[in-house]
Design a protein around this motif. Structure first.
Motif, PDB file in Angstrom:
ATOM      1  N   MET A 124      63.534 -60.328  25.294  1.00 54.52           N
ATOM      2  CA  MET A 124      62.428 -60.284  24.318  1.00 54.52           C
ATOM      3  C   MET A 124      61.878 -58.859  24.222  1.00 54.52           C
ATOM      4  N   LYS A 125      61.728 -58.389  22.989  1.00 56.12           N
ATOM      5  CA  LYS A 125      61.177 -57.043  22.771  1.00 56.12           C
ATOM      6  C   LYS A 125      59.810 -57.170  22.119  1.00 56.12           C
ATOM      7  N   LYS A 126      58.979 -56.189  22.427  1.00 61.71           N
ATOM      8  CA  LYS A 126      57.699 -56.078  21.709  1.00 61.71           C
ATOM      9  C   LYS A 126      57.927 -55.135  20.536  1.00 61.71           C
ATOM     10  N   ILE A 127      57.679 -55.643  19.349  1.00 59.07           N
ATOM     11  CA  ILE A 127      58.031 -54.879  18.139  1.00 59.07           C
ATOM     12  C   ILE A 127      56.797 -54.709  17.258  1.00 59.07           C
ATOM     13  N   LEU A 128      56.606 -53.474  16.792  1.00 56.28           N
ATOM     14  CA  LEU A 128      55.552 -53.194  15.804  1.00 56.28           C
ATOM     15  C   LEU A 128      56.232 -52.952  14.461  1.00 56.28           C
ATOM     16  N   VAL A 129      55.856 -53.730  13.456  1.00 55.90           N
ATOM     17  CA  VAL A 129      56.402 -53.522  12.110  1.00 55.90           C
ATOM     18  C   VAL A 129      55.327 -52.848  11.265  1.00 55.90           C
ATOM     19  N   LEU A 130      55.615 -51.640  10.787  1.00 57.31           N
ATOM     20  CA  LEU A 130      54.694 -50.989   9.851  1.00 57.31           C
ATOM     21  C   LEU A 130      54.990 -51.592   8.480  1.00 57.31           C
ATOM     22  N   GLY A 131      54.012 -52.248   7.904  1.00 57.75           N
ATOM     23  CA  GLY A 131      54.235 -53.072   6.709  1.00 57.75           C
ATOM     24  C   GLY A 131      54.287 -54.521   7.178  1.00 57.75           C
ATOM     25  N   GLY A 132      55.332 -55.241   6.777  1.00 59.08           N
ATOM     26  CA  GLY A 132      55.557 -56.574   7.338  1.00 59.08           C
ATOM     27  C   GLY A 132      55.036 -57.725   6.504  1.00 59.08           C
ATOM     28  N   SER A 133      54.401 -57.426   5.363  1.00 63.21           N
ATOM     29  CA  SER A 133      53.817 -58.538   4.599  1.00 63.21           C
ATOM     30  C   SER A 133      54.520 -58.797   3.269  1.00 63.21           C
ATOM     31  N   VAL A 134      55.502 -57.960   2.904  1.00 62.78           N
ATOM     32  CA  VAL A 134      56.278 -58.226   1.684  1.00 62.78           C
ATOM     33  C   VAL A 134      57.764 -58.065   1.998  1.00 62.78           C
ATOM     34  N   PHE A 135      58.573 -58.475   1.101  1.00 62.86           N
ATOM     35  CA  PHE A 135      60.042 -58.430   1.068  1.00 62.86           C
ATOM     36  C   PHE A 135      60.725 -58.041   2.395  1.00 62.86           C
ATOM     37  N   LEU A 136      61.150 -56.781   2.556  1.00 63.30           N
ATOM     38  CA  LEU A 136      61.923 -56.420   3.755  1.00 63.30           C
ATOM     39  C   LEU A 136      61.085 -56.571   5.023  1.00 63.30           C
ATOM     40  N   GLY A 137      59.843 -56.092   4.975  1.00 61.26           N
ATOM     41  CA  GLY A 137      59.002 -56.184   6.170  1.00 61.26           C
ATOM     42  C   GLY A 137      58.814 -57.631   6.603  1.00 61.26           C
ATOM     43  N   ARG A 138      58.618 -58.522   5.644  1.00 60.13           N
ATOM     44  CA  ARG A 138      58.473 -59.963   5.956  1.00 60.13           C
ATOM     45  C   ARG A 138      59.754 -60.512   6.543  1.00 60.13           C
ATOM     46  N   ALA A 139      60.890 -60.122   5.947  1.00 60.32           N
ATOM     47  CA  ALA A 139      62.184 -60.621   6.445  1.00 60.32           C
ATOM     48  C   ALA A 139      62.414 -60.137   7.876  1.00 60.32           C
ATOM     49  N   VAL A 140      62.024 -58.891   8.153  1.00 65.49           N
ATOM     50  CA  VAL A 140      62.195 -58.349   9.508  1.00 65.49           C
ATOM     51  C   VAL A 140      61.293 -59.110  10.487  1.00 65.49           C
ATOM     52  N   ALA A 141      60.032 -59.306  10.104  1.00 61.27           N
ATOM     53  CA  ALA A 141      59.097 -60.010  11.000  1.00 61.27           C
ATOM     54  C   ALA A 141      59.567 -61.447  11.244  1.00 61.27           C
ATOM     55  N   THR A 142      60.023 -62.102  10.189  1.00 59.55           N
ATOM     56  CA  THR A 142      60.477 -63.490  10.302  1.00 59.55           C
ATOM     57  C   THR A 142      61.692 -63.586  11.228  1.00 59.55           C
ATOM     58  N   ALA A 143      62.667 -62.699  11.006  1.00 57.75           N
ATOM     59  CA  ALA A 143      63.885 -62.740  11.821  1.00 57.75           C
ATOM     60  C   ALA A 143      63.575 -62.360  13.271  1.00 57.75           C
ATOM     61  N   ALA A 144      62.661 -61.429  13.456  1.00 55.24           N
ATOM     62  CA  ALA A 144      62.324 -60.994  14.826  1.00 55.24           C
ATOM     63  C   ALA A 144      61.714 -62.152  15.611  1.00 55.24           C
ATOM     64  N   LEU A 145      60.831 -62.909  14.975  1.00 54.93           N
ATOM     65  CA  LEU A 145      60.239 -64.063  15.662  1.00 54.93           C
ATOM     66  C   LEU A 145      61.332 -65.071  16.010  1.00 54.93           C
ATOM     67  N   LEU A 199      67.346 -55.635  13.466  1.00 58.15           N
ATOM     68  CA  LEU A 199      66.939 -56.192  14.772  1.00 58.15           C
ATOM     69  C   LEU A 199      68.028 -56.013  15.822  1.00 58.15           C
ATOM     70  N   ALA A 200      69.273 -56.056  15.400  1.00 52.99           N
ATOM     71  CA  ALA A 200      70.360 -55.793  16.358  1.00 52.99           C
ATOM     72  C   ALA A 200      70.256 -54.356  16.876  1.00 52.99           C
ATOM     73  N   ARG A 201      69.807 -53.434  16.019  1.00 49.84           N
ATOM     74  CA  ARG A 201      69.607 -52.045  16.473  1.00 49.84           C
ATOM     75  C   ARG A 201      68.473 -51.991  17.505  1.00 49.84           C
ATOM     76  N   VAL A 202      67.437 -52.769  17.278  1.00 46.72           N
ATOM     77  CA  VAL A 202      66.301 -52.790  18.209  1.00 46.72           C
ATOM     78  C   VAL A 202      66.732 -53.371  19.563  1.00 46.72           C
ATOM     79  N   GLU A 203      67.603 -54.362  19.513  1.00 42.83           N
ATOM     80  CA  GLU A 203      68.028 -55.020  20.760  1.00 42.83           C
ATOM     81  C   GLU A 203      68.995 -54.150  21.559  1.00 42.83           C
ATOM     82  N   ARG A 204      69.695 -53.234  20.861  1.00 40.48           N
ATOM     83  CA  ARG A 204      70.609 -52.311  21.571  1.00 40.48           C
ATOM     84  C   ARG A 204      70.273 -50.895  21.116  1.00 40.48           C
ATOM     85  N   PRO A 205      69.135 -50.354  21.607  1.00 40.02           N
ATOM     86  CA  PRO A 205      68.637 -49.095  21.050  1.00 40.02           C
ATOM     87  C   PRO A 205      69.611 -47.934  21.233  1.00 40.02           C
TER      88      PRO A 205
END
Ligand SMILES: NC(=O)c1ccc[n+]([C@@H]2O[C@H](COP(=O)([O-])OP(=O)(O)OC[C@H]3O[C@@H](n4cnc5c(N)ncnc54)[C@H](OP(=O)(O)O)[C@@H]3O)[C@@H](O)[C@H]2O)c1
Length: 340
Positions: free
Chosen positions: A1-22, A202-208
């Protein structure tokens, strides 16, 4: 489990990233002003303006994240300031750039070694247009963030929630039973589903690792005509498409790419809009779902969002489309066919 900060996160790509990360089991904080969209259920919501250093200082006080995913960096000076503040509060910075940061796009094929626009890391928004500023933002992160930096440069992103409005425009036009279409229909396109991009990030985040990657659907995905046929199938329409020569469209002052969304003429300055290398991303595990699924899911989302308006200047006004159809038929050169 990673702690992730998404700058943005409430529309299109940012939402998709936040959703997939959860969904992948990560702990997600989003940071935005609360103006544009809605927050994904399950994230920690923080509010503030990334252009305001005080807001950023409040955000980071006593905090540390494994990774920052920056989906909304557009101004180098502001990205520089943010990267400086975030440096001692995160290990890894993933910056979402764009093919537009490459000076050869869309006139020539590009890969990761192609040159970026010259733009300094302290440029403000009046210093250039979107593409050069994105290149300046990449430099800003590299210069001012002390940890690992990954730059991910997508080609055209589509899918549910698309806030630009390119695929939504075509879906609505096709559903309405008719649309002019840009000849030649056998031109290959590269449309990246926002959810596939989110998984790749997210795969990049998991294998930095330090990386610099173009991300586009691999060549051979579909032609323009096949993609319009998918739009017809998804909407249940049977449109009589009228394929118009690009010389005619240009004579009629149709603006490539935006007024007729995703139309890149074969003339020199647009010739390679769809020649974006995805080899490195594929080698690193990029997988793309069938375009049919993207189209169907986007149509479902659009039907559930009747008030959706894309960005200004995306899509041709119906009066102009009617005028073009009349003029084209007046030339006696109409070639009509259905999309199926
Ligand atoms: N669409 C494409 O085909 C394409 C292609 C290549 C690259 N890209 C890149 O992909 C990314 C798309 O990201 P996206 O879909 O999530 O949308 P976006 O429009 O880039 O970002 C909007 C998000 O950022 C927040 N935001 C905007 N200004 C802010 C500020 N000053 N302070 C704090 N938060 C702010 C917004 O919330 P608030 O307004 O509520 O603050 C919203 O959550 C962009 O970086 C774009 O350059 C897109």
């Amino acid at each position: 489990m990673k702690k992730i900060l998404v700058l943005g996160g409430s529309v299109f790509l940012g939402r998709a990233v936040a959703t997939a990360a959860l969904r992948r089991g990560h702990e997600v904080t989003t940071f935005n002003r609360g103006l544009s969209g809605s927050d994904v259920e399950g994230v920690e919501v923080t509010r503030g303006d990334r252009d305001n250093e005080g807001d950023l200082e409040r955000l980071v006080a006593g905090r540390h994240w494994d990774a920052v995913i920056d989906t909304c960096g557009f101004v180098p000076r502001s990205v520089s300031a943010g990267a400086r503040v975030l440096s001692s509060h995160a290990d890894h910075y993933v910056f979402v750039s764009s093919v537009s940061a490459f000076q050869d796009w869309p006139a020539r094929p590009i890969d990761e070694a192609s040159p970026r626009w010259e733009c300094p890391s302290d440029a403000d928004e009046s210093s250039g247009t979107y593409g050069p500023l994105k290149a300046g933002c990449e430099r800003a992160v590299r210069e001012h963030f002390d940890g690992t930096v990954s730059v991910v440069s997508p080609g055209i992103i589509v899918g549910p929630g698309e806030n630009v409005g390119r695929l939504p425009w075509w879906l609505r036009r096709v559903a309405a039973g008719g649309a002019l279409a840009p000849h030649p229909g056998d031109r290959e396109i590269q449309l990246l589903d926002v959810r596939d991009l989110a998984e790749f990030i997210l795969a990049r985040v998991e294998r930095p690792s330090e990386c610099d990657l173009l991300v586009a659907a691999p060549a051979g995905q579909a032609t323009f005509a096949e993609w319009l046929a998918l739009c017809a199938k998804a909407t249940g329409a049977d449109p009589a498409l009228v394929w118009m020569d690009e010389e005619f469209l240009l004579e009629q002052q149709v603006t490539p790419w935006s007024e007729l969304p995703l139309w890149a003429p074969l003339r020199a300055d647009w010739r390679h809009a769809w020649s974006v290398s995805s080899d490195a991303a594929v080698a690193m595990g990029l997988t793309c779902r069938p375009l049919a699924d993207t189209v169907v899911d986007t149509w479902d989302w659009l039907r559930g969002t009747p008030g959706f308006q894309g960005k200004p200047k995306i899509g041709m006004a119906s009066e102009k489309e009617r005028r073009l159809l009349t003029a084209w038929r007046g030339k006696g050169s109409g070639s009509e066919e259905t999309a199926r």
